[in-house]
Design a protein around this motif. Sequence first.
Motif: not given
Length: 523
Positions: A262, A322, A369, A373, A496, A498
């Motif tokens: 991320v 995600a 998102v 996330t 995770p 979304a």
Amino acid sequence: MRKWWPLVAVSLGVFMLLVDVTIVIVALPGIGSDLKTSLSDLQWVMDGYALTLAALLLGAGSLADKSGRRRVYVGGLSLFAVASLVCGIAQDPAVLIAARAVQGIGAAAMLATAMALLNITYQGKDRGIAFGVWGAVSGAAAAVGPVLGGLLTEYFGWRWIFLVNLPVSIAAIALALAVLPESRNPKAGRMDLAGIASFSVTVGSLVFVLIRGGTGDWTSATTIGFGTLAVVALAAFLVIETRSSHPMLDLSLFRRAPFLGVMLCSLLFSAVAFAYLPYTSLWVQSVLELSPVSGGLVVLPMSAVAFVVSALAGKRLPRVPAWLALGGGLALIGAGSLLQARLDADASWTALIPGLVLTGFGVGVVSPVLAATAMAAVPPERGGMASGSMNTFRQLGQALGIAVLGVVLQQSLTRALDSAGGAGLDPSAATALGSGQAHQVIAEAPAGQLEAVGHLVRSSFAEALNDVMFVSGITGLIGAVVVVLLIRKAPAAARPAAATAPAPVAETNGVNGDAAELQATRT
């Protein structure tokens, strides 16, 4: 209606600081022409703001928890206003760049406290409404910035993109003092001053090396010295954060593959989707000779599509993994950049539209998102740090992207002019082109070569912008693959989904400890 005045006070500040990220893009040619800047100067006008915002965002959240969120928010507004005034009256690039950096400090204070203030002020249904309105305002700021910058630059001059902040700041300060409650976290730890300082030196030195190297000065003692400083400061930062009992950034979170994915997505998202826009603005205004208003409208397809897709996707993305939303969105952004890399000497701005639309679609998928996330990838007690880290990496991606793509642009311009024999142009022509002074290069053409030089200028800048888009696009596609692999690496039960915040809210999230509570409220 009185209960909504705190929302107005917070939204005014956040709208202003987010507009100032993009409003400058359209004004760059005017700034370059008026202050006789180089491309490096224009890069610093953009990066000075983004760097201080990125470097101080997490630290400002800690300060607000300890000293008072309203106090830090109002202090940020005041500093932002003073810096805006200095930007508006600056007579040389150095003053403008320094004032932009101070603006970034004020922006960090505002952004770090905004969501926490709303979270403290509103409860239940009102809290949901407040975050929805605030998110819409935040999303609209990105779309309004280039158009507002074009209007102000064309009809009042580039200085007014900064001076317009003064009445807004005064109104926001007065309102904040009157209606916002003060709040603190009694359990707040001490600020990680050493971590903040070492991180700031690291990113500042790195961007300096990239911008300085873009002029061809890679081997000078100054460039090598700052490169060495960046490495030493980074090592110091890693040691400090590892040993600190209250770290600015908990490095152990990066052992979690989804969190690392991320953060990488956050970095590349801004670098690939937005960092090339300043150079697009230089092309459409200085080479194609569009007005500032028209130049601002050029990027509207991307902003409009992103806003619509983000709003519509918010209802459907919770059912999408995600890794697919973030990786797929980043791939669309990269493909959109590549689709814009097809310019030539006769190209019009309309050649950018298909790529901008595709990029906007990708931005609209990633935006709702990203923040949720990031928070889902860490324990609940680290939700605030995850949210703040996401915003920090986004601003850092913008700063690094502008610096790297500036290197590509400048070297491509130099190579294109050299391969054409220069057509009798001054050796500094590539530098002048890069700073948006195409008209000056053409005006100084040797006798009888005005048409040939005009064609050379158009073809050289188009070729250089193609290289910029190509590098941006390939980076996005490769990054998308890595992001997918990292987020999918988590066990299925811990992977995770979304989850989404109200669509535009994901653009800017608070960095205080209240972020975990906020996520629970959203859910």
